[in-house]
Scaffold this motif. Structure first.
Motif, short mmCIF file in Angstrom:
data_model
loop_
_atom_site.label_atom_id
_atom_site.label_comp_id
_atom_site.label_asym_id
_atom_site.label_seq_id
_atom_site.Cartn_x
_atom_site.Cartn_y
_atom_site.Cartn_z
N GLU A 101 18.02 -5.76 -2.60
CA GLU A 101 17.54 -6.02 -3.96
C GLU A 101 16.02 -6.20 -3.98
OE1 GLU A 101 19.49 -9.38 -5.68
OE2 GLU A 101 18.21 -9.29 -7.47
N THR A 102 15.52 -6.95 -3.00
CA THR A 102 14.06 -7.15 -2.93
C THR A 102 13.37 -5.80 -2.73
OG1 THR A 102 14.45 -9.31 -1.95
CG2 THR A 102 12.25 -8.39 -1.69
N TYR A 103 13.95 -5.02 -1.83
CA TYR A 103 13.37 -3.69 -1.57
C TYR A 103 13.31 -2.89 -2.88
CZ TYR A 103 13.08 1.21 -0.29
OH TYR A 103 12.71 2.54 -0.25
N ALA A 104 14.41 -2.92 -3.63
CA ALA A 104 14.49 -2.12 -4.86
C ALA A 104 13.47 -2.60 -5.90
CB ALA A 104 15.91 -2.20 -5.43
N ASN A 105 13.20 -3.91 -5.90
CA ASN A 105 12.31 -4.45 -6.94
C ASN A 105 10.83 -4.30 -6.65
OD1 ASN A 105 14.39 -5.19 -8.58
ND2 ASN A 105 14.60 -7.24 -7.69
N ILE A 106 10.48 -4.14 -5.38
CA ILE A 106 9.04 -4.02 -5.07
C ILE A 106 8.58 -2.58 -5.32
CG2 ILE A 106 7.27 -4.18 -3.26
CD1 ILE A 106 8.88 -6.33 -1.92
N ASP A 107 7.47 -2.47 -6.02
CA ASP A 107 6.89 -1.14 -6.25
C ASP A 107 5.60 -1.00 -5.45
OD1 ASP A 107 8.77 -0.27 -8.13
OD2 ASP A 107 7.77 -1.43 -9.72
N LEU A 115 0.81 -1.23 0.00
CA LEU A 115 0.00 0.00 0.00
C LEU A 115 0.84 1.27 0.00
CD1 LEU A 115 -2.72 -1.25 2.46
CD2 LEU A 115 -3.06 -0.71 0.04
N LEU A 116 2.07 1.14 0.51
CA LEU A 116 2.95 2.32 0.52
C LEU A 116 4.39 1.85 0.52
CD1 LEU A 116 2.58 5.40 0.72
CD2 LEU A 116 2.86 5.20 3.18
N LYS A 117 5.19 2.44 -0.37
CA LYS A 117 6.63 2.13 -0.35
C LYS A 117 7.36 3.38 0.16
CE LYS A 117 10.61 0.52 -2.86
NZ LYS A 117 11.22 0.09 -4.11
N MET A 118 8.19 3.16 1.20
CA MET A 118 8.86 4.30 1.83
C MET A 118 10.38 4.13 1.79
SD MET A 118 6.30 4.43 5.08
CE MET A 118 5.99 2.69 5.03
N GLU A 119 11.07 5.22 2.09
CA GLU A 119 12.53 5.20 2.01
C GLU A 119 13.14 4.74 3.34
OE1 GLU A 119 13.24 9.20 0.92
OE2 GLU A 119 12.65 8.84 -1.17
N ASP A 120 14.45 5.01 3.50
CA ASP A 120 15.15 4.70 4.76
C ASP A 120 14.72 5.69 5.85
OD1 ASP A 120 16.61 2.85 3.38
OD2 ASP A 120 18.44 4.05 3.26
N ASN A 121 14.96 5.29 7.10
CA ASN A 121 14.85 6.20 8.25
C ASN A 121 13.47 6.85 8.43
OD1 ASN A 121 17.52 5.81 9.09
ND2 ASN A 121 18.24 7.31 7.58
N ILE A 122 12.42 6.11 8.05
CA ILE A 122 11.06 6.62 8.33
C ILE A 122 10.89 6.64 9.85
CG2 ILE A 122 8.60 5.96 8.19
CD1 ILE A 122 9.62 7.23 5.62
N THR A 123 10.44 7.78 10.37
CA THR A 123 10.34 7.92 11.82
C THR A 123 8.89 7.69 12.28
OG1 THR A 123 9.75 10.25 11.82
CG2 THR A 123 12.10 9.74 11.70
#
Ligand code: F3S
Length: 649
Positions: free
Chosen positions: A581-587, A475-483
């Protein structure tokens, strides 16, 4: 082999497990604390568990985050908290009495004790030799009911202090230096134990500035040994009899060692918008400053504000800079007022605020758009000040006062050279911390003996037992360091619904995607995807509770912050670790299905899960969890698990 100080305290409180790094241990908790934003859920959960009375030596309920009573909601919460404290036997600190960590250290923190608090800066009294850990509210609820607190035994790292701080360098610079070197992830999975000859040069309040901000390093906690400085502080707060000497054994072995030579330190500053973006103040000198705020649980003590008062005495703050002093406790305000320092600061142009978290979480004193605000706080995550495009710097009270005088960022050593008569105010403790205690209500003085719930206080949502299938969209893809501030912002307009989960959930991740809550409710199940260090920041359990309410069943992230990870288990959300890699491939929008029978896999200790993406390809995700965490997840969360346990026994 000798023991570290941490091992000695843990050994004294150990009820399950062995003190081996990475092993799960259960420890007895002596003291608990909670504050108003996490406290309502703590007590509602305590009520749901059906217990009559708190079982710890000390339980304290503080009202510090949302003290302004804009409408009935905060006031209703405060009344409910007072009634819960009275009903179940906890101390109650009234709104305006001060920030939980400041009031706790003045009244209850004691060497050798264990403290569990539903606030991330609970480690503050580590500076007094207390082993103090921040946790989610449900963990505090359960500990308050007398059950052990379970934790994976962290690594114990010696932070060896040598030398002595030079002029204008402060305790704040010690922790900023560690953040500069180690980053906001540098303490994850570790307890930082301060050692070495530099320790005795620091007073107890200075040590507590350092242990307070160990949280920003991601450390489980930080702790100092006890000595004459500790005893001296306890005597000044009127609790000298609680002193015990605590030192590591001479032959104690640590997992790692970091050496900081105090005499090498200089005034440092964290730039927007992460506490580890630290540089010498001189590197950013000349930047004009529109707002200076001195206060918070990091630098809001009497000893933090006194140097500011001395620096401003007989001077004027810059016309371009608004200067606010918000003491950490009413006791500090009262003492500074009695000694005439409040009047002195006001004459210099300072606005004096009530003792509250306030501006630290964007409640009041929000900076102007695109302006620089200099704060003595511990956090400067983007948007935390209450405005999205903020520029918040973190520094010592001395650097803050120098900026207030100059109207721009300035190294106080340079300002002292320029002015000729500005001296390093140094650290001075009062003979006696003698503020009145009228705002701290002990269980014996309780005003209420039954719960009082206003219309903004809802029920606690409980998740069903874990099912065998989990599938849904990313439902949502987020970056690093989400607080946790990204997940549930702590601003006044949002956090006033903290006791009303359906309403509060509407704001979940709204700072990342405004449509998220609506989409999640509609989807009725799904996943969150994130990079490294997901959920860093506060202990706010609403950051797991609200996604749970919205139907989120799993989070796929490269790594999780410690307290938030525990909160995900506690609210029945499956935290799965994925590789880069998995993180990069999931949209965002991809269909995700856990192929394994989830309930069975969780309960049988399976670590690797097969996850199918878009019915197209499969990846592996890892569930790294103890047996107890797996049981909690399977039950649907900690509340359901605790009830199961109670029914079984
Ligand atoms: Fe309050 Fe900010 Fe400390 S919210 S508890 S002053 S980190």
């Amino acid at each position: 082999m000798g023991q570290t100080l941490t091992e000695k305290i843990l050994d004294d409180h150990l009820v399950e497990g062995e003190l081996e790094t990475g092993e799960e241990i259960g420890i007895e908790i002596d003291q608990v604390l909670t504050q108003d934003t996490t406290g309502t859920m703590v007590w509602l959960q305590f009520e749901a568990m059906g217990l009559d009375e708190v079982q710890t030596e000390i339980a304290a309920q503080y009202c510090d985050h949302q003290t302004y009573q804009f409408d009935f909601k905060n006031t209703d919460d405060h009344r409910f908290l007072r009634s819960a404290a009275g009903t179940y036997g906890a101390h109650f600190s009234r709104p305006g009495n001060g920030i939980c960590h400041n009031v706790h250290r003045e009244n209850f923190a004691a060497p050798g004790k264990t403290l569990l608090g539903s606030d991330s800066h609970t480690p503050t009294p580590g500076g007094l030799g207390e082993l103090a850990i921040g946790a989610g509210g449900i963990d505090v609820t359960v500990a308050m009911g007398g059950a052990p607190y379970y934790i994976e035994m962290p690594e114990i790292v010696s932070v060896r202090l040598e030398g002595e701080l030079p002029e204008w360098a402060t305790a704040k610079d010690v922790i900023l230096e560690l953040l500069r070197r180690l980053s906001v992830k540098g303490g994850v999975g570790k307890i930082l134990e301060y050692t070495g000859p530099g320790v005795e040069t620091l007073t107890a309040p200075e040590r507590m500035t350092i242990t307070n901000m160990g949280t920003e390093l991601g450390a489980t906690t930080s702790i100092f040994p006890t000595d004459e400085q500790t005893e001296d502080y306890l005597e000044r707060v009127g609790r000298g009899e609680e002193y015990v000497e605590l030192q590591p054994d001479d032959d104690a072995e640590y997992d790692d060692e970091i050496v900081v030579d105090l005499s090498d330190l200089e005034p440092l500053i964290a730039q927007p918008s992460m506490p580890d973006k630290v540089v010498p103040v001189s590197e950013v000198a000349g930047e004009s400053v529109e707002q200076v705020i001195v206060g918070s649980c990091t630098n809001g003590g009497y000893e933090d504000i006194l140097p500011v008062a001395k620096m401003l005495e007989g001077r004027e703050t810059s016309m371009e800079t608004e200067t606010i002093v918000a003491p950490g406790s009413k006791q500090a305000s009262e003492m500074l007022a009695r000694e005439g320092w409040v009047a002195e600061m006001m004459a210099a142009g300072v606005n004096f605020s009530e003792a509250t978290c306030g501006a630290c979480i964007g409640i009041g004193h929000v900076p102007a758009s695109d302006s620089v605000s200099l704060r003595t706080f511990n956090r400067n995550f983007e948007g935390r000040s209450g405005i999205e495009d903020d520029n918040v710097y973190l520094c010592s009270p001395e650097v803050a006062a120098a900026a207030s005088i100059a109207g721009e960022i300035v190294d106080p050593r340079d300002l002292a050279d320029e002015l000729g008569d500005l001296e390093d105010p140094g650290v001075e403790l009062p003979d006696e911390y003698d503020g009145s205690k009228t705002d701290l209500i002990s269980p014996d003085e309780a005003v209420d003996d039954e719960l009082i719930k206003g219309p903004n206080i809802g029920d606690v949502p409980i998740r069903d037992q874990l099912g065998s299938e989990i599938e849904g969209d990313a439902l949502l893809k987020m970056e690093d360091n989400i607080t946790t501030d990204h997940i549930i912002p702590a601003t006044q307009d949002i956090l006033m619904y903290r006791s009303n989960v359906p309403k509060l959930s509407e704001f979940t991740l709204s700072r990342v995607d405004e449509t998220f809550a609506e989409r999640a409710l509609e989807a009725d199940g799904g996943f969150l995807v994130a990079g490294e260090n997901y959920g860093q920041g506060s202990s706010r359990e609403h950051a797991a509770l609200c996604p749970m309410y919205l139907g989120i069943e799993g989070v796929l992230a490269q790594s999780f912050a410690r307290i938030h990870r525990a909160n995900l288990f506690n609210f029945g959300i499956v935290p799965l670790t994925i590789d880069e890699e998995t993180y990069a491939n999931i949209d965002q929008g991809d269909e995700i299905e856990v192929v394994d029978d989830v309930y069975e896999a969780v309960t049988t200790g399976q670590e690797e899960f097969t996850v199918r993406i878009n019915d197209d390809y499969e990846v592996t995700a890892t569930l790294d969890a103890s047996e107890r965490e797996r049981d909690i997840l399977a039950a649907g969360g900690k509340l359901a698990w605790t009830k199961e346990q109670a029914e079984e026994s």
